[in-house]
Scaffold this motif. Structure first.
Motif, short mmCIF file in Angstrom:
data_model
loop_
_atom_site.label_atom_id
_atom_site.label_comp_id
_atom_site.label_asym_id
_atom_site.label_seq_id
_atom_site.Cartn_x
_atom_site.Cartn_y
_atom_site.Cartn_z
N PHE A 133 0.86 -1.18 0.00
CA PHE A 133 0.00 0.00 0.00
C PHE A 133 0.89 1.23 0.00
CE2 PHE A 133 0.24 -1.69 4.31
CZ PHE A 133 0.71 -0.62 5.05
N LEU A 134 0.34 2.28 -0.56
CA LEU A 134 1.06 3.54 -0.68
C LEU A 134 0.46 4.58 0.27
CD1 LEU A 134 1.27 3.76 -4.57
CD2 LEU A 134 3.15 3.23 -3.00
N ASP A 135 1.19 5.64 0.50
CA ASP A 135 0.65 6.81 1.18
C ASP A 135 -0.26 7.49 0.16
OD1 ASP A 135 0.07 9.28 2.26
OD2 ASP A 135 2.15 9.77 2.77
N ASN A 136 -1.49 7.02 0.11
CA ASN A 136 -2.45 7.47 -0.90
C ASN A 136 -2.71 8.97 -0.81
OD1 ASN A 136 -4.53 6.71 -2.98
ND2 ASN A 136 -5.79 7.76 -1.46
N ALA A 193 3.90 6.30 -8.77
CA ALA A 193 4.37 5.57 -7.60
C ALA A 193 3.84 4.14 -7.62
CB ALA A 193 3.94 6.29 -6.32
N TRP A 194 2.58 3.98 -8.01
CA TRP A 194 1.96 2.65 -8.06
C TRP A 194 2.71 1.74 -9.03
CZ3 TRP A 194 -3.83 1.92 -9.77
CH2 TRP A 194 -4.24 0.60 -9.52
N VAL A 218 -6.74 -4.56 -13.12
CA VAL A 218 -6.20 -4.14 -14.41
C VAL A 218 -4.68 -3.99 -14.33
CG1 VAL A 218 -6.12 -2.19 -16.04
CG2 VAL A 218 -8.32 -3.08 -15.26
N MET A 219 -4.20 -3.35 -13.25
CA MET A 219 -2.75 -3.17 -13.10
C MET A 219 -2.06 -4.52 -12.95
SD MET A 219 -0.28 -0.95 -13.07
CE MET A 219 -0.80 0.65 -12.51
N ASN A 220 -2.68 -5.44 -12.20
CA ASN A 220 -2.09 -6.77 -12.06
C ASN A 220 -1.95 -7.45 -13.42
OD1 ASN A 220 -1.84 -6.54 -9.29
ND2 ASN A 220 -3.74 -7.64 -8.86
N ARG A 221 -2.98 -7.34 -14.24
CA ARG A 221 -2.89 -7.95 -15.58
C ARG A 221 -1.79 -7.29 -16.40
NH1 ARG A 221 -8.58 -8.44 -14.68
NH2 ARG A 221 -9.04 -6.46 -15.67
N ARG A 222 -1.63 -6.00 -16.25
CA ARG A 222 -0.58 -5.29 -16.96
C ARG A 222 0.80 -5.85 -16.60
NH1 ARG A 222 -0.04 0.96 -18.15
NH2 ARG A 222 2.11 0.95 -18.82
N PHE A 223 0.93 -6.26 -15.33
CA PHE A 223 2.18 -6.85 -14.86
C PHE A 223 2.22 -8.36 -15.05
CE2 PHE A 223 2.96 -2.72 -13.26
CZ PHE A 223 4.32 -2.63 -13.04
N ARG A 224 1.23 -8.90 -15.75
CA ARG A 224 1.14 -10.30 -16.15
C ARG A 224 0.76 -11.28 -15.03
NH1 ARG A 224 6.13 -10.44 -20.47
NH2 ARG A 224 5.15 -9.02 -21.94
N PHE A 225 0.17 -10.78 -13.97
CA PHE A 225 -0.39 -11.68 -12.96
C PHE A 225 -1.60 -12.36 -13.56
CE2 PHE A 225 2.01 -8.99 -10.13
CZ PHE A 225 2.35 -9.82 -9.07
#
Length: 170
Positions: free
Chosen positions: A84-87, A99-100, A133-140
């Protein structure tokens, strides 16, 4: 950059985790109190199956990466992870997406190079489409959804995994 979390990071980690945006996408969504957080820190800081890392962006601490259930087996090493980030800060500064992407890139690199795992696993809430969506972008890849009770609510959790040979390389 990722670095090992230290005592000086403990309160910042709790503050970030308790931000509404982070609690809303967490399996355990309750506010973490000081005593609960301290007990967690005391357990994980010396646990050989865990790594708690602070993500620094532009020279400032802005997030946490947790690796847990680290099992380095010569045939099929694996670990679970989350972050998690400092949102509030990244959103206010307009750096949330940068950052993400950076924390995901650095964390996956760390898992495969520093930890030496062959499979990186995690979980995502089914209704968290942005992360999916981001996970798929990273091929998860996603597994079968599972209904769970957590903090007095029913949630649907989707397991994710990334194999060493499938990851994006820089």
């Amino acid at each position: 950059m990722l670095r090992p979390a230290e005592e000086r990071d403990v309160e910042a980690m709790r503050a970030w985790r308790n931000q509404d945006a982070n609690r809303e996408v967490s399996i355990n969504s309750h506010v973490i109190g000081a005593a609960e957080h301290r007990a967690w820190w005391e357990r994980v800081r010396s646990d050989r199956t865990r790594r708690v890392l602070v993500f620094e962006y532009d020279g400032r601490p802005l997030g946490v990466v947790n690796f847990f259930d680290i099992d380095i087996d010569i045939d099929a090493g694996s670990a679970h992870w989350g972050f998690f980030l400092d949102n509030e800060t990244t959103t206010a500064e307009g750096t949330a997406m940068l950052a993400w992407m950076a924390v995901m890139r650095e964390a996956t690199d760390y898992a495969f190079t520093e930890l030496g795992v062959d499979v990186l696993r995690g979980e995502v809430l089914a209704d968290n489409e942005a992360v999916r969506v981001m996970n798929r972008r990273f091929r998860f890849t996603e597994g079968d959804p599972e209904a769970r009770e957590a903090d007095g609510r029913t949630i649907t959790v989707i397991p994710i995994s990334l194999r060493r040979e499938d990851r994006r390389r820089r």
